[in-house]
Design an enzyme around this catalytic site. Structure first.
Site, PDB file in Angstrom:
ATOM      1  N   ASP A 229       0.948  -0.811   0.040  1.00  0.00           N
ATOM      2  CA  ASP A 229       0.153   0.043   0.000  1.00  0.00           C
ATOM      3  C   ASP A 229       1.701   1.074  -0.102  1.00  0.00           C
ATOM      4  O   ASP A 229       2.311   1.050   0.166  1.00  0.00           O
ATOM      5  CB  ASP A 229      -1.095   0.144   1.267  1.00  0.00           C
ATOM      6  CG  ASP A 229      -2.176   0.928   0.824  1.00  0.00           C
ATOM      7  OD1 ASP A 229      -3.007  -0.164   0.412  1.00  0.00           O
ATOM      8  OD2 ASP A 229      -2.192   2.014   0.696  1.00  0.00           O
TER       9      ASP A 229
ATOM     10  N   ASN B 254      -4.236  -4.288  -8.380  1.00  0.00           N
ATOM     11  CA  ASN B 254      -5.360  -3.720  -8.312  1.00  0.00           C
ATOM     12  C   ASN B 254      -5.607  -2.456  -7.161  1.00  0.00           C
ATOM     13  O   ASN B 254      -6.645  -1.243  -7.448  1.00  0.00           O
ATOM     14  CB  ASN B 254      -5.660  -4.023  -6.411  1.00  0.00           C
ATOM     15  CG  ASN B 254      -6.798  -3.873  -5.755  1.00  0.00           C
ATOM     16  OD1 ASN B 254      -7.941  -3.991  -5.772  1.00  0.00           O
ATOM     17  ND2 ASN B 254      -6.448  -3.156  -4.539  1.00  0.00           N
TER      18      ASN B 254
ATOM     19  N   SER C 244     -13.193  -2.936 -14.129  1.00  0.00           N
ATOM     20  CA  SER C 244     -14.052  -1.920 -13.620  1.00  0.00           C
ATOM     21  C   SER C 244     -15.269  -2.962 -14.727  1.00  0.00           C
ATOM     22  O   SER C 244     -15.377  -3.037 -15.581  1.00  0.00           O
ATOM     23  CB  SER C 244     -14.102  -0.669 -13.779  1.00  0.00           C
ATOM     24  OG  SER C 244     -15.144   0.292 -13.559  1.00  0.00           O
TER      25      SER C 244
ATOM     26  N   TYR D 201     -11.923   7.486 -16.630  1.00  0.00           N
ATOM     27  CA  TYR D 201     -12.207   6.210 -15.785  1.00  0.00           C
ATOM     28  C   TYR D 201     -12.738   4.930 -17.256  1.00  0.00           C
ATOM     29  O   TYR D 201     -11.596   4.000 -16.886  1.00  0.00           O
ATOM     30  CB  TYR D 201     -12.913   6.546 -14.940  1.00  0.00           C
ATOM     31  CG  TYR D 201     -12.512   4.636 -13.770  1.00  0.00           C
ATOM     32  CD1 TYR D 201     -11.654   4.209 -12.913  1.00  0.00           C
ATOM     33  CD2 TYR D 201     -13.646   4.092 -13.900  1.00  0.00           C
ATOM     34  CE1 TYR D 201     -11.665   3.561 -12.523  1.00  0.00           C
ATOM     35  CE2 TYR D 201     -13.681   3.096 -13.281  1.00  0.00           C
ATOM     36  CZ  TYR D 201     -12.606   2.605 -12.063  1.00  0.00           C
ATOM     37  OH  TYR D 201     -12.718   1.694 -11.404  1.00  0.00           O
TER      38      TYR D 201
ATOM     39  N   THR E  99     -16.602   0.769  -0.995  1.00  0.00           N
ATOM     40  CA  THR E  99     -15.289   0.895  -0.489  1.00  0.00           C
ATOM     41  C   THR E  99     -15.367   2.250   0.565  1.00  0.00           C
ATOM     42  O   THR E  99     -16.339   3.178  -0.160  1.00  0.00           O
ATOM     43  CB  THR E  99     -14.183   0.477  -1.116  1.00  0.00           C
ATOM     44  OG1 THR E  99     -14.444   1.538  -2.444  1.00  0.00           O
ATOM     45  CG2 THR E  99     -13.939  -0.651  -1.709  1.00  0.00           C
TER      46      THR E  99
END
Ligand SMILES: NC(=O)c1ccc[n+]([C@@H]2O[C@H](COP(=O)([O-])OP(=O)(O)OC[C@H]3O[C@@H](n4cnc5c(N)ncnc54)[C@H](O)[C@@H]3O)[C@@H](O)[C@H]2O)c1
Length: 276
Positions: A40, A93, A149, A162, A197
């Protein structure tokens, strides 16, 4: 005989695994027996998820790195290999969800928007995949999984950059699969629908989320753990004949024709924008 997924002996890197979908995929891979490197941008997040896995008796390492930085990606992949003694699974991810910085009409997207979004989705994913593939090719193969996505499966009004950047990754998957298959590397994408999320909760109002649920055939958002289960299956031997595909995991949302196509319910959108 019970069918189980056994990833013991596997070595997995998950990028952006300190929260959200990446965290859940990492937890599931570890539960199936894989060693996992938790990456991360935010060190404390990576360490906290690694600790969570260790507390469940799994083996996990935390490596903080910013996947937007090519050199940091190379370092991350090499360090994961060193810590785990291999790299047989990579889950890419990390991606930029522009809802967090505002959806807008196509004609309002400027050059910097396009460059930024393509860079943080397509280019970033390609460079992670490149570094992972190089190691896997010289070490007997592996599986590379991208998180794209559900927005790639239908027109995505007000989200043009996106959806195009993520659709390009779906295409990249097929090309990588052809090039890398002979070296034993499978390449797959999962294309999730709306998953609640922190980033999504911050971007959309309750009303918008309710509209999404109402217009989805299964009348639900995608649960984090559903993506963890799917990823675990796809990287396992049970899915060994699958490569070059993107798998839609969106509760049927891609079938929906009633999804709202304006900016209503996007936090920060002006009343003028929501009526366009
Ligand atoms: N949540 C959804 O509805 C949804 C739907 C479809 C696809 N996706 C995709 O799933 C992926 C994860 O989304 P999420 O909603 O779980 O996000 P999230 O914001 O909940 O979590 C992302 C994590 O990645 C970390 N991160 C961000 N940039 C990073 C970087 N440059 N390097 C390393 N780590 C970084 C963040 O610190 C955070 O811990 C993204 O690629 C997104 O496009 C999400």
């Amino acid at each position: 005989m019970a069918v189980t997924i056994d990833l013991s002996g596997e070595t997995a890197l998950v990028t952006g695994a300190g929260a959200g979908i990446g965290r859940e995929i990492a937890l599931w891979l570890a539960r199936a027996g894989a060693q996992v490197t938790i990456n991360d941008l935010i060190e404390e997040r990576a360490e906290s998820v690694a600790l969570e896995i260790q507390e469940e008796s799994g083996v996990a390492y935390a490596v903080a790195a910013d996947c937007r930085d090519d050199k940091a990606v190379d370092m991350l992949v090499e360090e994961s290999f060193r810590l785990m003694g291999g790299l047989s699974i990579a889950v890419n991810n990390v991606g930029m969800i522009p809802a967090s910085r505002g959806l807008k009409p196509f004609i309002d997207y400027q050059g910097d928007d396009w460059r930024d979004i393509i860079d943080q989705n397509l280019t970033l994913s390609a460079l992670c995949g490149r570094a992972e593939a190089e190691l896997m090719v010289s070490n007997g193969g592996g599986v590379i999984l991208f998180v794209t996505s559900g927005e790639t499966t239908r027109p995505s009004p007000y989200n043009s950059a996106y959806s195009a950047s993520k659709a390009a990754i779906n295409h990249l998957v097929s090309t990588m699969a052809v090039e890398l298959g002979p070296s034993g590397v499978r390449v797959i994408a999962i294309a999730p629908g709306t998953t609640l999320t922190e980033t999504v909760a911050a971007a959309f109002t309750e009303e918008r989320l309710e509209q999404i649920v109402a217009s989805t055939p299964l009348r639900k958002m995608v649960e984090h753990d559903e993506l963890g289960r799917l990823a675990t299956f796809l990287v396992s031997d049970l899915a060994r004949c699958i490569t070059g595909q993107f798998i839609i995991a969106d509760a049927g949302a891609f079938l929906s024709r009633t999804r709202p196509g304006n900016l209503e319910g996007v936090r920060g959108a002006t009343s003028e924008e929501t009526t366009k």
